[in-house]
Design an enzyme around this catalytic site. Structure first.
Site, PDB file in Angstrom:
ATOM      1  N   GLU A  57       0.817  -1.210   0.000  1.00 14.14           N
ATOM      2  CA  GLU A  57       0.000   0.000   0.000  1.00 14.14           C
ATOM      3  C   GLU A  57       0.853   1.264   0.000  1.00 14.14           C
ATOM      4  O   GLU A  57       0.447   2.306  -0.515  1.00 14.14           O
ATOM      5  CB  GLU A  57      -0.922  -0.011   1.223  1.00 14.14           C
ATOM      6  CG  GLU A  57      -1.957   1.089   1.226  1.00 14.14           C
ATOM      7  CD  GLU A  57      -2.865   0.995   2.424  1.00 14.14           C
ATOM      8  OE1 GLU A  57      -3.342   2.050   2.878  1.00 14.14           O
ATOM      9  OE2 GLU A  57      -3.107  -0.132   2.913  1.00 14.14           O
ATOM     10  N   GLY A  58       2.047   1.196   0.567  1.00 12.95           N
ATOM     11  CA  GLY A  58       2.922   2.360   0.616  1.00 12.95           C
ATOM     12  C   GLY A  58       3.563   2.717  -0.713  1.00 12.95           C
ATOM     13  O   GLY A  58       4.217   3.762  -0.830  1.00 12.95           O
TER      14      GLY A  58
END
Length: 262
Positions: A57-58
């Site tokens: 997600e980062g």
């Protein structure tokens, strides 16, 4: 190295992670969060799915940390050995465009249709517990083709009605995702708990039991849910993790960040 079964040493976390890993396919992509989802993704890569692409997600794509498991999804080591150093909006756009097959999710509450609450317990006006919120969960739930939900099961978590609707499952039944503007043929795929593995009925879109871990009964399933869970007529027991599988899993988390130290 033996492949005999090791029933005495497998924990609930071991079983859940390995079951989640086995739900993933080779040469597909998966949205992973740190913790159990990341362990499941790496375990799958080291066993049956070497071509599995992990998406963080980062913003990291294809990263395979070598020193230890990342503590959170934006840690720099999520980019290690990866193919792309991207951003959160970039990887979310990949899901929106249909490029990510699997997504991992969790929550404080789930209902019979796979809708999730990770926002609050109580009501908006009278909140008992404030939770982290969506954190990207609603995006993953909306746009990945198949979502795998990892969470513990009891009556407080498996509820008739969510205290807050954070991330969509099948809403209230067949065709509801499409009515709300979400892509066809997407949605919850598996729910994996300390008791077993669940799917969703094609006809009703309600949760149904597929597999139990050894030692768990059908009575345990219903006693730990506030809603009635359908039972697949061909449900089966999941074989216990082998010694080889447990060795691979605990080697991935050698520092015990998720599994703890032996």
């Amino acid at each position: 190295m033996t492949t005999t079964q090791a029933k005495q040493t497998a924990t609930a976390a071991d079983r859940m992670i390995i079951a989640a890993a086995k739900a993933l396919e080779d040469d597909k992509s998966v949205f992973v969060g740190t913790g159990m989802p990341l362990l499941a993704g790496i375990f799958a890569q080291k066993t049956h799915a070497p071509g599995l692409l992990t998406v963080y997600e980062g913003g990291g794509i294809g990263g395979t940390p070598s020193q230890r498991l990342p503590i959170q999804v934006s840690e720099s080591m999520t980019f290690e050995n990866g193919t792309i150093v991207g951003s959160m909006d970039y990887v979310m756009s990949l899901a929106q465009a249909g490029f990510i097959e699997y997504g991992f999710l969790g929550g404080a509450q789930i209902d019979a249709y796979g809708n999730l609450n990770s926002t609050l317990i109580g009501t908006w006006e009278d909140t008992k517990v404030r939770l982290p919120g969506s954190g990207g969960g609603a995006d993953i739930a909306s746009f990945c083709w198949r979502n795998i939900i990892l969470m513990l099961q009891d009556k407080r978590k498996f509820v008739e009605k969510l205290d807050f609707f954070t991330s969509p499952g099948y809403f209230r039944g067949p065709g509801e995702r499409e009515k709300h503007g979400l892509p066809k043929n997407t949605g919850p795929y598996r729910v994996i708990t300390q008791l077993g593995v669940y799917g969703f009925s094609e006809e009703t879109k309600r949760m149904k039991l597929l597999h139990l871990y050894e030692g768990v009964t059908l009575e345990d399933v219903q006693e730990n849910s506030s809603f009635e869970i359908e039972i697949d007529p061909n449900w089966s027991y999941i074989p216990e993790p082998t010694s080889e599988e447990l060795e691979i899993l605990h080697k991935i988390d050698a520092t015990g960040i998720v599994l703890g130290k032996n």
